[in-house]
Scaffold this active site. Structure first.
Site, PDB file in Angstrom:
ATOM      1  N   GLY A 131       0.823  -1.206   0.000  1.00  0.00           N
ATOM      2  CA  GLY A 131       0.000   0.000   0.000  1.00  0.00           C
ATOM      3  C   GLY A 131       0.854   1.251   0.000  1.00  0.00           C
ATOM      4  N   CYS A 132       0.319   2.306  -0.631  1.00  0.00           N
ATOM      5  CA  CYS A 132       1.040   3.579  -0.662  1.00  0.00           C
ATOM      6  C   CYS A 132       0.375   4.617   0.218  1.00  0.00           C
ATOM      7  CB  CYS A 132       1.138   4.107  -2.094  1.00  0.00           C
ATOM      8  SG  CYS A 132      -0.439   4.662  -2.731  1.00  0.00           S
ATOM      9  N   GLY A 133      -0.747   4.280   0.860  1.00  0.00           N
ATOM     10  CA  GLY A 133      -1.329   5.191   1.827  1.00  0.00           C
ATOM     11  C   GLY A 133      -2.395   6.104   1.284  1.00  0.00           C
ATOM     12  N   LEU A 134      -2.697   6.069  -0.012  1.00  0.00           N
ATOM     13  CA  LEU A 134      -3.763   6.890  -0.562  1.00  0.00           C
ATOM     14  C   LEU A 134      -5.089   6.154  -0.464  1.00  0.00           C
ATOM     15  CD1 LEU A 134      -2.024   8.325  -3.748  1.00  0.00           C
ATOM     16  CD2 LEU A 134      -2.286   9.395  -1.524  1.00  0.00           C
ATOM     17  N   THR A 183      -5.976   2.942  -2.483  1.00  0.00           N
ATOM     18  CA  THR A 183      -4.896   2.748  -3.442  1.00  0.00           C
ATOM     19  C   THR A 183      -3.868   1.794  -2.862  1.00  0.00           C
ATOM     20  OG1 THR A 183      -5.195   4.972  -4.298  1.00  0.00           O
ATOM     21  CG2 THR A 183      -3.109   3.903  -4.775  1.00  0.00           C
TER      22      THR A 183
END
Length: 292
Positions: free
Chosen positions: A134-137, A140
């Protein structure tokens, strides 16, 4: 689209009054202060949990619709078929001891029913992204998903520089939650002359904008007949959400990022930053702001 919504119970008001100790010039005061609330809000689509956001428990019908549109989960308000708000105690996981008494924190679930076409697309997106870091958005789960092309071109409009000044002045006067707590962002829908039509507030700047987009879509407003003013920096996500709604201008009280500027340029969005008093800095499509 039928979207009934419950009125939040007293425990989920937008702010609470708490006893505090205030220090001023060496003097100690024990007074009450108004503090903004934030609660975890889960967005569940056709029974599948998609995201959990921390948000102010205000205008959640607008938030559900705006988030669904700005995140590309649905294509139009008609794709959101039903909406139900549920309250739950976070028993055992968020029990906090306050003044010697245990308090269970309260969470909200937004149960959303969308069209089969949108649901299948969401399922495919989640299947494709499953297992990636995960990228935290919001919703997303991959770097490729973090920076997405805007799905539609922003409306082409022209405004006078004075309209940006008026918008920020009127927005400041309509921030009820911020004025009472000092902890909320706001997003305003403004007519082309800068007159503020309505405002949405939240502890999160993205949430405030999603709520505003939801209200615009729910009312079927002409996105070419106004612009958005926000009390935050102009991050990529703020630009992306505004442009994806087809809105032609975003005025922010603080700075943009380089990625936000490039996204605005590509999407045809007028981007103004540091809009304070009679000053503003135009970062994208400056030719559409008249009277510079």
């Amino acid at each position: 689209m039928q979207m009934p919504i419950d009125v939040p119970p007293p425990a989920l008001e937008s702010s609470v009054r708490l006893p505090v100790t205030r220090l001023r010039a060496g003097l100690v005061e024990r007074v009450e202060d108004r503090v903004a609330e934030e609660v975890p809000v889960a967005l569940v689509y056709n029974g599948i949990s998609h995201a959990v956001m921390l948000a102010s428990p205000l205008d959640l019908e607008d938030f559900a619709l705006g988030f669904s549109l700005s995140e590309g989960i649905i294509d139009s308000p008609d794709d959101l078929l039903d909406f139900e708000l549920q309250h739950s105690d976070l028993t055992g996981t968020r029990s906090m001891v306050v003044d010697g008494q245990a308090r269970e924190e309260v969470g909200l679930t937004l149960d959303l029913r969308v069209t089969l076409r949108c649901f299948m697309r969401l399922k495919e997106r989640r299947r494709t992204l499953a297992g990636r870091t995960g990228c935290g958005l919001c919703g997303t789960e991959s770097l490729a998903e973090a920076v997405r092309p805007v799905r539609r071109e922003a409306a082409v409009l022209e405004v006078k520089a004075a309209a940006l000044t008026r918008a920020m002045q009127e927005l400041a006067a309509q921030q009820d939650l911020q004025r009472g707590t000092g902890a909320a962002h706001a997003a305003a829908w403004c007519a082309l002359d800068g007159a503020v039509q309505f405002v949405r507030e939240d502890v999160g700047r993205h949430n405030a904008l999603d709520k505003l987009i939801g209200r615009i879509a729910r009312d079927g407003l002409d996105v070419g007949a106004g612009f958005v003013a926000v009390t935050s920096r102009a991050s990529y996500e703020m630009v992306y959400k505004t442009a994806s709604a087809g809105i032609g201008l975003l005025a922010a009280i603080s700075a943009p990022t380089g990625l936000a500027v490039r996204t605005a340029q590509a999407a045809g969005l007028v981007l103004a930053g540091f809009t304070r008093g009679d000053h503003t800095t135009l970062y994208a499509h400056a030719e559409r702001v008249l009277g510079r």
